[in-house]
Scaffold this active site. Structure first.
Site, PDB file in Angstrom:
ATOM      1  N   SER A 117       1.804   5.421  -0.472  1.00 52.13           N
ATOM      2  CA  SER A 117       1.127   6.651  -0.066  1.00 52.13           C
ATOM      3  C   SER A 117       0.161   7.111  -1.151  1.00 52.13           C
ATOM      4  CB  SER A 117       2.157   7.750   0.197  1.00 52.13           C
ATOM      5  OG  SER A 117       1.515   9.006   0.343  1.00 52.13           O
ATOM      6  N   PHE A 166       9.993  18.147   9.711  1.00 50.95           N
ATOM      7  CA  PHE A 166       9.608  17.793   8.343  1.00 50.95           C
ATOM      8  C   PHE A 166       9.468  19.036   7.459  1.00 50.95           C
ATOM      9  CE2 PHE A 166       8.279  13.831   6.124  1.00 50.95           C
ATOM     10  CZ  PHE A 166       9.149  13.002   6.798  1.00 50.95           C
ATOM     11  N   SER A 192      22.766   6.681   4.695  1.00 47.88           N
ATOM     12  CA  SER A 192      21.939   5.539   4.317  1.00 47.88           C
ATOM     13  C   SER A 192      22.556   4.772   3.153  1.00 47.88           C
ATOM     14  CB  SER A 192      20.538   6.013   3.923  1.00 47.88           C
ATOM     15  OG  SER A 192      19.908   6.661   5.004  1.00 47.88           O
ATOM     16  N   GLY A 225       6.628   5.460   8.444  1.00 45.19           N
ATOM     17  CA  GLY A 225       5.755   6.621   8.572  1.00 45.19           C
ATOM     18  C   GLY A 225       5.838   7.212   9.962  1.00 45.19           C
ATOM     19  N   LYS A 264       0.861  -1.178   0.000  1.00 44.11           N
ATOM     20  CA  LYS A 264       0.000   0.000   0.000  1.00 44.11           C
ATOM     21  C   LYS A 264       0.902   1.234   0.000  1.00 44.11           C
ATOM     22  CE  LYS A 264      -2.635   3.423   1.528  1.00 44.11           C
ATOM     23  NZ  LYS A 264      -2.063   4.786   1.568  1.00 44.11           N
ATOM     24  N   CYS A 322      12.914  11.326   7.309  1.00 45.06           N
ATOM     25  CA  CYS A 322      12.864  10.911   8.717  1.00 45.06           C
ATOM     26  C   CYS A 322      14.222  10.997   9.389  1.00 45.06           C
ATOM     27  CB  CYS A 322      12.307   9.493   8.822  1.00 45.06           C
ATOM     28  SG  CYS A 322      13.199   8.292   7.820  1.00 45.06           S
TER      29      CYS A 322
END
Length: 537
Positions: A232, A443, A501, A286, A230, A342
């Site tokens: 966004s 954010f 990352s 999320g 699923k 994030c």
């Protein structure tokens, strides 16, 4: 900050042409209508064809749809089918039917070959995928191209991991403690075998609409799980395109199911994934509140959970730091994707002895290097926020911080000339630790800055939050470096860098930033169960 690039009414000319008629493939689910204000792709068949007309498809069956907007100008770029609980149940059933053959009738070599081909297809379609990503998420094209490469790396990495003894079918042999009696020979063989968890429900965010999919799908498919994804509701087009490439790479029907839903139907889709007993694992990226809700909804069926939740990363600059390098690390960590990641640094702590020099260098670098505008425009380095409400939220935090004594030294305003979703890159100094700008994940493109006098003070301020995803610091004193690494309460620490990352390292947090890890050999364990076997002899 350099002068913002002027907004164009239809976006960049290269992306404003009408879409060429799409090839004959007609998708049965996730249909998408592309707006006349849309874009030209080198391979238009990456997205399902223009089959939704007047809310009906095919033989006239009613289909609910929702619009996908370009955050740079709020133009509708596509209309996608809105699926609900019934569609989700159907997708879970299809994934359940496909599970036995994918799990038990393929080898790691075969699954890995498909993942590697899929990765190659992402690289081959970089320009189209980056175009789609920029249009639906707003990030600059250079960042979108970088994300395509990042996304492909997870598929390549887990193509290799599919073959390892740590994957499904692997495990360990344990020395037997048993014997037939005193002085007798050892008896039996003990095995700990690794097996795929089963059907997995994956829920991904809008800020990395491609990489967050492959970071979850890669290890899941590598070990033999099937998935129901699923994405966004703000960025479903990347998901549709990456699934199409997965099909071309050889994924069998049912192995990768996709459920697109709008804001209204998202809760029922999430509930079905969490409560359906055929789904054995949920992986979610999320916000922390939504992660907590999914934990509660999954408890009745005792599902495996991987949760990558909110952050509020500190960034500490010690006196021994290389200040020009620290400033570049600041820009990389804070303003990538307009501060909407994030792992973005939010709370900046700079030693009082170097505070003024750091701030001067930072403001100069922002003026020279940050160019705000439509992400599809040449030279833009920071695009819009995802929605106007996102801008409202950031502005409210700035206003509150100022009312508590903080000072805005650059930025702090909307860029109305560009559109409702744009704001300036901002630095706010003397931020109160009790303000929302400090206590909560921002954010947005805002640096909240404070000075400190001692290492102890910096560590206490850095750890004084209920989340612990990432942290950063700059310094050249190796004794201090090793002390600080141990004391920071986060799952990841970047030293003298603003970006860390990679597919080969474990990504995840502590405290209320989540459970489990993604990436690295550790990430594949999230999709495996261990079966103990005793063979008597």
């Amino acid at each position: 900050m350099r002068r913002p690039v002027a907004q164009t009414t239809g976006g960049a000319a290269a992306f404003a042409k009408a879409l060429v008629a799409v090839a004959a493939f007609v998708a049965t689910r996730n249909v998408v209508a592309l707006s006349s204000l849309s874009f030209t792709l080198r391979d238009p068949s990456l997205l399902p064809p223009l089959t939704v007309v007047g809310g009906k498809k095919g033989g006239g069956a009613e289909k609910k749809t929702f619009s996908v907007f370009n955050p740079a100008n709020k133009n509708v770029i596509a209309t996608v089918e809105s699926m609900g609980k019934v569609d989700t149940t159907r997708a879970i059933d299809e994934a359940s039917k496909a599970l036995p053959s994918w799990k038990d009738e393929t080898t790691g070599v075969q699954r890995g070959a498909i993942l590697q081909k899929w990765s190659d297809l992402l690289h081959a379609n970089t320009d189209d995928l980056a175009t789609i990503m920029t249009l639906e998420s707003g990030k600059p094209l250079a960042e979108s191209r970088g994300e395509v490469s990042y996304a492909a790396s997870f598929l390549s990495y887990y193509a290799g991991e599919a073959l390892r003894p740590t994957s499904a079918g692997g495990g360990i042999i344990i020395p037997t403690p048993f014997s037939s009696g005193a002085g007798a020979a050892p008896r039996g063989t003990l095995l700990a075998m690794k097996e795929a968890v089963g059907v997995t429900g994956l829920i991904t965010p809008w800020n990395f609409p491609l990489a967050m999919i492959t970071r979850k799908v890669g290890p899941a498919l590598a070990v033999g799980c099937t998935v129901v994804l699923k994405p966004s509701e703000l960025t479903p087009l990347c998901a549709l395109a990456v699934r199409r490439l997965g099909e071309r790479a050889g994924l069998p029907p049912g192995v990768f199911e996709l459920v697109t839903s709008d804001t209204a139907t998202t809760p029922e889709v999430g509930d079905e994934l969490c409560t359906n007993p055929n789904v054995k694992k949920i992986s979610f990226t999320g916000s922390t509140p939504v992660g907590k809700y999914l934990m509660k909804r999954s408890s009745d069926t005792v599902k495996r959970l991987s949760l990558e939740l909110g952050g509020n990363a500190p960034f500490i600059v010690f006196p021994s730091a290389d200040l020009p390098a620290a400033v570049q690390a600041t820009l990389a960590s804070k303003f990538r994707n307009a501060g909407q990641t994030c792992v973005c640094a939010d709370r900046f702590l700079v030693h009082s002895s170097i505070y003024d020099e750091y701030l001067s260098l930072l403001l100069d670098a922002m003026e020279k290097q940050i160019v705000v505008g439509d992400g599809s425009e040449e030279g833009v380095t920071m695009g819009p926020l995802i929605t106007s409400r996102a801008v409202d939220n950031v502005m409210e935090k700035i206003d509150e911080a100022v009312s508590m004594g903080a000072r805005v030294v650059t930025g702090g305003s909307r860029l109305a000339s560009l559109g409702d979703n744009f704001m300036e890159a901002t630095v706010v100094t003397d931020v109160d630790p009790d303000s929302r700008l400090w206590k909560e994940e921002t954010f947005g493109p805002v640096i909240a800055l404070r000075s400190f006098d001692t290492e102890e003070e910096a560590i206490d301020l850095a750890n004084d939050v209920n989340v612990g995803l990432a942290s950063y610091f700059c310094g050249g004193d190796m004794g201090q470096v090793m002390r600080v690494i141990k004391r920071l309460e986060t799952g990841m620490v970047g030293v003298n860098t603003g970006i860390m990352s990679t597919a080969v390292a474990p990504f995840g947090g502590v405290k209320e930033s989540g459970l489990g890890r993604e990436g690295s050999p550790i990430g594949i364990e999230e999709y495996l169960e261990t079966k103990y076997v005793y063979l008597d002899s």
